[in-house]
Design a protein around this motif. Structure first.
Motif, PDB file in Angstrom:
ATOM      1  N   ALA A  34       0.837  -1.192   0.000  1.00  0.00           N
ATOM      2  CA  ALA A  34       0.000   0.000   0.000  1.00  0.00           C
ATOM      3  C   ALA A  34       0.872   1.240   0.000  1.00  0.00           C
ATOM      4  O   ALA A  34       1.841   1.310   0.747  1.00  0.00           O
ATOM      5  N   ILE A  35       0.537   2.182  -0.865  1.00  0.00           N
ATOM      6  CA  ILE A  35       1.202   3.484  -0.814  1.00  0.00           C
ATOM      7  C   ILE A  35       0.207   4.456  -0.195  1.00  0.00           C
ATOM      8  O   ILE A  35      -0.911   4.631  -0.702  1.00  0.00           O
ATOM      9  N   VAL A  36       0.597   5.040   0.930  1.00  0.00           N
ATOM     10  CA  VAL A  36      -0.300   5.900   1.681  1.00  0.00           C
ATOM     11  C   VAL A  36       0.214   7.327   1.642  1.00  0.00           C
ATOM     12  O   VAL A  36       1.423   7.558   1.715  1.00  0.00           O
ATOM     13  N   GLY A  37      -0.697   8.263   1.524  1.00  0.00           N
ATOM     14  CA  GLY A  37      -0.286   9.659   1.545  1.00  0.00           C
ATOM     15  C   GLY A  37      -1.487  10.549   1.327  1.00  0.00           C
ATOM     16  O   GLY A  37      -2.567  10.065   0.993  1.00  0.00           O
ATOM     17  N   GLU A  38      -1.316  11.853   1.528  1.00  0.00           N
ATOM     18  CA  GLU A  38      -2.433  12.767   1.317  1.00  0.00           C
ATOM     19  C   GLU A  38      -2.490  13.169  -0.154  1.00  0.00           C
ATOM     20  O   GLU A  38      -1.598  12.824  -0.932  1.00  0.00           O
ATOM     21  N   SER A  39      -3.531  13.910  -0.518  1.00  0.00           N
ATOM     22  CA  SER A  39      -3.626  14.275  -1.924  1.00  0.00           C
ATOM     23  C   SER A  39      -2.472  15.196  -2.286  1.00  0.00           C
ATOM     24  O   SER A  39      -2.087  16.059  -1.509  1.00  0.00           O
ATOM     25  N   GLY A  40      -1.897  14.964  -3.444  1.00  0.00           N
ATOM     26  CA  GLY A  40      -0.748  15.753  -3.850  1.00  0.00           C
ATOM     27  C   GLY A  40       0.573  15.170  -3.392  1.00  0.00           C
ATOM     28  O   GLY A  40       1.629  15.739  -3.655  1.00  0.00           O
ATOM     29  N   SER A  41       0.538  14.005  -2.727  1.00  0.00           N
ATOM     30  CA  SER A  41       1.792  13.435  -2.233  1.00  0.00           C
ATOM     31  C   SER A  41       2.546  12.704  -3.339  1.00  0.00           C
ATOM     32  O   SER A  41       3.712  12.387  -3.182  1.00  0.00           O
ATOM     33  N   GLY A  42       1.863  12.430  -4.451  1.00  0.00           N
ATOM     34  CA  GLY A  42       2.529  11.751  -5.560  1.00  0.00           C
ATOM     35  C   GLY A  42       2.183  10.285  -5.651  1.00  0.00           C
ATOM     36  O   GLY A  42       2.709   9.575  -6.503  1.00  0.00           O
ATOM     37  N   LYS A  43       1.271   9.811  -4.789  1.00  0.00           N
ATOM     38  CA  LYS A  43       0.983   8.376  -4.783  1.00  0.00           C
ATOM     39  C   LYS A  43       0.239   7.931  -6.049  1.00  0.00           C
ATOM     40  O   LYS A  43       0.559   6.892  -6.621  1.00  0.00           O
ATOM     41  N   SER A  44      -0.718   8.736  -6.507  1.00  0.00           N
ATOM     42  CA  SER A  44      -1.449   8.352  -7.716  1.00  0.00           C
ATOM     43  C   SER A  44      -0.567   8.432  -8.950  1.00  0.00           C
ATOM     44  O   SER A  44      -0.654   7.587  -9.842  1.00  0.00           O
ATOM     45  N   VAL A  45       0.280   9.431  -8.991  1.00  0.00           N
ATOM     46  CA  VAL A  45       1.199   9.584 -10.126  1.00  0.00           C
ATOM     47  C   VAL A  45       2.132   8.380 -10.197  1.00  0.00           C
ATOM     48  O   VAL A  45       2.398   7.845 -11.270  1.00  0.00           O
ATOM     49  N   ALA A  47       1.480   5.384  -9.189  1.00  0.00           N
ATOM     50  CA  ALA A  47       0.701   4.251  -9.694  1.00  0.00           C
ATOM     51  C   ALA A  47       0.521   4.345 -11.201  1.00  0.00           C
ATOM     52  O   ALA A  47       0.706   3.374 -11.931  1.00  0.00           O
ATOM     53  N   ARG A  48       0.178   5.532 -11.663  1.00  0.00           N
ATOM     54  CA  ARG A  48      -0.105   5.668 -13.094  1.00  0.00           C
ATOM     55  C   ARG A  48       1.157   5.543 -13.942  1.00  0.00           C
ATOM     56  O   ARG A  48       1.079   5.140 -15.096  1.00  0.00           O
ATOM     57  N   SER A  49       2.299   5.894 -13.351  1.00  0.00           N
ATOM     58  CA  SER A  49       3.544   5.751 -14.101  1.00  0.00           C
ATOM     59  C   SER A  49       3.804   4.284 -14.436  1.00  0.00           C
ATOM     60  O   SER A  49       4.451   3.971 -15.435  1.00  0.00           O
ATOM     61  N   LEU A  50       3.277   3.394 -13.615  1.00  0.00           N
ATOM     62  CA  LEU A  50       3.528   1.969 -13.827  1.00  0.00           C
ATOM     63  C   LEU A  50       2.758   1.419 -15.023  1.00  0.00           C
ATOM     64  O   LEU A  50       3.028   0.316 -15.489  1.00  0.00           O
ATOM     65  N   VAL A  51       1.747   2.161 -15.501  1.00  0.00           N
ATOM     66  CA  VAL A  51       1.065   1.755 -16.723  1.00  0.00           C
ATOM     67  C   VAL A  51       1.280   2.800 -17.821  1.00  0.00           C
ATOM     68  O   VAL A  51       0.572   2.806 -18.820  1.00  0.00           O
ATOM     69  N   GLY A  52       2.246   3.690 -17.603  1.00  0.00           N
ATOM     70  CA  GLY A  52       2.563   4.672 -18.637  1.00  0.00           C
ATOM     71  C   GLY A  52       1.478   5.690 -18.863  1.00  0.00           C
ATOM     72  O   GLY A  52       1.332   6.223 -19.959  1.00  0.00           O
ATOM     73  N   LEU A  53       0.689   5.972 -17.826  1.00  0.00           N
ATOM     74  CA  LEU A  53      -0.403   6.926 -17.992  1.00  0.00           C
ATOM     75  C   LEU A  53      -0.258   8.111 -17.052  1.00  0.00           C
ATOM     76  O   LEU A  53      -1.240   8.635 -16.544  1.00  0.00           O
ATOM     77  N   ALA A  54       0.973   8.519 -16.807  1.00  0.00           N
ATOM     78  CA  ALA A  54       1.180   9.644 -15.897  1.00  0.00           C
ATOM     79  C   ALA A  54       0.755  10.957 -16.544  1.00  0.00           C
ATOM     80  O   ALA A  54       0.623  11.972 -15.870  1.00  0.00           O
ATOM     81  N   GLY A  55       0.513  10.947 -17.825  1.00  0.00           N
ATOM     82  CA  GLY A  55       0.060  12.160 -18.502  1.00  0.00           C
ATOM     83  C   GLY A  55       1.068  12.630 -19.533  1.00  0.00           C
ATOM     84  O   GLY A  55       2.255  12.294 -19.462  1.00  0.00           O
ATOM     85  N   ASP A  56       0.585  13.421 -20.488  1.00  0.00           N
ATOM     86  CA  ASP A  56       1.452  13.869 -21.583  1.00  0.00           C
ATOM     87  C   ASP A  56       2.539  14.814 -21.101  1.00  0.00           C
ATOM     88  O   ASP A  56       3.605  14.900 -21.693  1.00  0.00           O
TER      89      ASP A  56
END
Lengths: 619, 317
Positions: A34-45, A47-56
């Protein structure tokens, strides 16, 4: 054997922002990190980097990004598409917007099936039904033909998980999979994820909720400001947090143990750290120049000054130096007055300066303020509230807990005099309330104020905060020339700087907005505050601050609270008595501590069992 | 879900009935407005019927007025007119010696052809330009959006003349005037379509971008779909939802544009007929055209509503 996923030195940067700073972790089959953190901590980014969907606009770099022998760093779009869905699945929060609202659930799952697997057309339907069955959706044949808006939140989330499982991924990334859900529904989703884990799927759980994490994760990584500050086995990290941020996070979880204590640590603000320094240094009481200027020590504990031992908590003090526990009752024992008083900048024995002008008196505490007697309300032929009776005493906090659709909010609206009960009555301070004609009730309305979950919608977006408060003060009958000074007083009372007065609600953070909402509610000096899920949309640490503020205001101003929440921890933390609602009825009422410890109604027991507690009894 | 079908069908029937009643009301309103508006316009119908150069004696004039019921009070004439209208009789043209229905029937064909061609061109080009440019930055997008702005802003008659100059006079690819096969339709349809493309593409692009920013678009890509697949399979339907608000504008643009395009390209049709009967004060024909326009509006908005039901399941419940 090497782990399924190995991440080393993952950095993600957006123009002007370093979102992830060198994250490293591994994950194996059948394991949950589990990656735990508040919003803006970078946890979602992360996760998304692992499927190459961090954004353009994201620039993703890593020393190692290895998934079962495949180097993810070198993938082109075509390569990513083979990984996505087929080998790594992603489940996002809130399935209402994560499933295409214009397509049936079946169509979404079919799409996921056909992208990766050559399922013959004739077999697709059976496969969809089987997937829905697997995630525990009842009547899968019917559900497959329905649209997301026709399903409940729990069913939607299951359908979304089913669509992520369609490509038979070995790793499932779940980004806040239960955040928008009721507790009992949340418990079932967690069970489902637990089962998938047992079947050998690797699980990367992204969450801000330590309690949820404690139920599911084998290991926890805590993220702050793009840095994984502490990592380790779940029980070790949660029971003995060592990084100051983890400790603050653990202390912020409202629970029975935390009653009457501050959830958020006394806010500390030091000079900001340099680009290489510890991101938490600004908020950390232990930070020194080393923390600010040099990179934190290497993983797993990235702190120069780790702590150990139990997490300390500060206690509230009411006016006149009397400790007002949750319950508004002064505690007799002199030992109950803890030395944390200094945190509020006043000395024991002196009246709280912030209470001046509010006409606070501790007399009358314990008298009945609000009585709801056998109230029933129908909407469209359906009884949403059935024979509800409640009582709130002066200075008392009554918590109402229940799932969505249980009638909590309707009760709040009836108490506020915004909805008329079909039968039954509400009295306030011994006088009739619900029976009054609106013309006679209006001048009394200032005595009951409200705070809602999302205050943004309750503010006129074109007005700045000063104007909003000025309006509330005008309503309270404050003369024009005094309004400005009173508005600043209110801001101070909710611990906001005066500069906020010139800003519009949309420019403020969620926590600041909720403070403004509280300030506005306090403007007419109410006796009762109806709080409808006031902290549900907030991050754990912000939630803790708002709960602290409410507790403090309560004891400073002798306010009564009617506090509605689906979160038992929050309810437990703030209320003296609790009412449990289900399907429009109050199934159980009682003293918070005893009721929550030993609920007698079967529904309460089911509800309480569903709550993920931070510390398990068996651990 | 057998239990639900009957009430659902019931509801559908009720909705259709309500819509039909609404259509009748719109037509009646249009007929009434047109009748009184044209009655208020100065000018004696008998003079118009006789033409500008006759010097008919008053007795003949009275005779003609009596034959046409023009000697009766206005309200009586209105009721008689409504009565005839209810039977489908729109009267006779003052000048063409034919029934209004026949006159309009002849003109309708070319205009419907023109409008359909324009709508198809507009939809195809707008979708292509929106799908290609939504959510992207760069030169293509800058070029496309600025050209859309130009297309929306240019007066259509000028645009038509420009196209004529380029593709009929300078490069003789298309005929200058008249109807005659598909090649004669290209320039007029394009002229009518260009402003529609401009608006449609902008609305679609905005809708696409809003849809692509939604979590379901990320979910779809996380399933392994390509960017284009997400656009075409998911986002485009969402982009089509706000088109409903454009139905009134679309009907107006098509009808108003037809008048101008038919005049510029010398095409027969409803627009040309409207222009001609307005200059000649041919009241029965004008009223007929107003009625046809109202009907067009009702039909277009009904079609778009039906399309809406098809696209958005949330509207159905």
């Amino acid at each position: 054997m090497s782990p399924l996923l190995t991440v080393e030195g993952l950095t993600v940067a957006f123009p002007g922002v370093q979102a992830v700073r060198g994250a490293s972790f591994t994950l194996d089959r059948g394991e949950c990190l589990a990656i735990v953190g508040e919003s803006g901590s970078g946890k979602s980014v992360t996760a998304r980097s692992l499927v190459g969907l961090a954004g353009d606009r994201a620039s993703v770099k890593a020393t190692t990004l290895d998934f079962d022998g495949t180097d993810l760093t070198g993938l082109d779009e075509r390569g990513w598409r083979r990984i996505r869905g087929g080998r790594i699945g992603l489940v996002l929060q809130d399935a209402l917007v994560s499933l295409d609202p214009l397509r049936t659930v079946g169509a979404e799952i079919t799409e996921a099936l056909r992208v990766h697997r050559d399922v013959p057309r004739a077999a697709v339907h059976d496969e969809v039904v089987e997937l829905l069955t697997r995630v525990g959706v009842p009547e899968p044949e019917v559900r497959a033909g329905q649209y997301p808006h026709q399903l409940s939140g729990g069913l939607r989330q299951r359908a979304l998980i089913a669509s992520a499982l369609a490509g038979r991924p070995e790793l499932l990334i779940a980004d806040e999979p239960t955040t928008a859900l009721d507790v009992t529904v949340q418990a079932r989703i967690l069970e489902l994820l637990d089962r998938l884990k047992a079947e050998g799927t690797a699980l990367l759980l992204i969450s801000h909720d330590l309690a949820v994490v404690s139920r599911l994760a084998d290991r926890v990584a805590v993220m702050y400001g793009g840095l994984l500050v502490e990592e380790g086995p779940t029980r070790e990290v949660l029971d003995g947090p060592r990084h100051p941020y983890t400790r603050a996070l653990a202390a912020a979880v409202p629970s029975a143990a935390a009653r009457g204590t501050r959830l958020a640590p006394v806010r500390h603000s030091g000079p900001p750290a340099g680009p290489d320094g510890c991101p938490f240094a600004e908020r950390c009481a232990h930070a020194d120049d080393v923390c600010r200027d040099t990179p934190p020590p290497p993983a797993p504990l990235r702190c120069h000054h780790p702590e150990s031992g139990p997490v300390a908590r500060a206690v509230f003090i009411g006016p006149e130096g009397v400790f007002i526990g949750p319950g508004g009752r002064a505690l007799d024992e002199p030992g109950a007055v803890p030395p944390a008083r200094g945190a509020y900048g006043t000395t024991p024995g002196a009246p709280d300066p912030r209470a001046v002008g509010h006409g606070v008196s501790l007399s009358g505490i314990g008298d009945t303020l609000l009585t709801v007697t056998d109230v029933t309300k129908r909407y469209g032929g359906r009884e949403v509230v059935r024979g509800v009776s409640l009582r709130v005493d002066r200075g008392e906090a009554l918590g109402i807990v229940g799932e969505s659709g249980s009638g909590k909010t309707t009760v709040a609206r009836i108490v506020l005099g915004l909805a008329k009960p079909d039968s039954g009555s509400v009295t306030f301070a011994g006088e009739p309330w619900s029976a009054l004609p609106e013309r006679r009730r209006r001048p009394l309305r200032r005595r009951i104020q409200t705070i809602v979950q999302d205050p943004l919608g309750s503010f006129d977006p074109r007005h700045d905060t000063g104007t909003l408060l000025g309006e509330a003060l005008a309503f309270a009958g404050v003369p024009r020339r005094e309004r400005r000074a009173r508005a600043l007083e209110l801001l101070e009372r909710v611990e906001l700087p005066a500069s906020v007065a010139g800003r519009r609600p949309a420019e403020l953070s969620g926590g600041q907005r909720q403070r403004i909402a509280i300030a506005r509610a306090l403007a007419p000096e109410p006796e009762l505050l109806v709080c409808d899920e006031p902290v549900s949309a907030l991050d754990a640490s912000v939630q803790a601050q708002i709960l602290d503020l409410l507790t403090e205001l309560r004891s400073a101003l002798a306010l009564s609270l009617l506090f509605i929440s689906h979160d038992l921890g929050v309810i437990h933390h703030i209320s003296d008595r609790v009412a449990v609602m289900k399907d429009g009825e109050v199934v159980e009422t009682g003293e918070a501590t005893s009721l929550l410890a030993a609920p007698s109604h079967p529904y309460s027991r089911e509800l309480f069992a569903a709550i993920p507690a931070l510390t398990r009894a068996d651990a | 879900m057998k239990i639900n079908t009957r009430p659902a069908r019931h509801r559908a029937l009720r909705a259709v009935a309500a819509r039909a009643a609404g259509a009748v009301a719109v037509l009646w309103g249009a007929a009434t407005l047109a009748f009184f508006a044209l009655a208020l316009i100065p000018g004696d119908p008998v003079t118009i019927m006789l033409g500008p150069f006759t010097t008919a004696p008053q007795s003949i004039r009275d005779q003609i007025a009596a034959d046409n019921g023009l000697d009766k009070p206005l309200f009586e004439r209105y009721l008689a007119y409504l009565g005839r209208l209810a039977q489908g009789d729109m009267g006779e043209s003052y000048q063409l010696q034919k029934s209004v229905a026949a006159v309009i029937g002849e003109a309708l064909g070319p205009t419907v052809e023109l409008a359909l061609a324009a709508v198809v061109i507009a939809i195809v080009l707008a979708i292509v330009s929106a799908v290609l440019t939504a959510g992207r930055e760069g030169r293509l997008r800058g070029f496309v959006t600025s050209w859309e702005l130009v297309a929306v802003s240019l007066p259509p008659h000028w645009l038509g003349i420009l196209l004529l100059t380029a593709f009929s006079f300078q490069l003789p690819i298309f005929p200058v005037v008249g109807v005659g096969g598909p090649s004669a339709l290209v320039l007029p349809a394009l002229t009518l379509a260009l402003p529609i493309i401009g608006v449609l593409a902008q609305v679609l692009r905005e809708g696409l971008e809003a849809a692509l920013a939604q979590p379901f678009a990320v979910t779809a890509r996380a399933r392994g779909l390509s960017r284009r697949q997400v656009r075409v399979r998911h986002a485009l339907r969402h982009a089509a939802v706000p088109l409903a608000t454009l139905s009134g504008w679309l009907a107006g643009t098509l009808l108003g544009g037809a008048v101008i395009v038919e005049a510029v390209f010398g095409r027969p049709g409803l627009g040309a007929l409207a222009l001609q009967s307005a200059t000649n004060k041919d009241m029965p024909v004008l009223i007929g055209i107003v009625l046809v326009s109202a009907l067009t509006f009702v039909v277009i908005s009904a079609l778009i509503d039906a399309f809406q039901l098809l696209v958005d399941p949330r509207v159905r419940t």
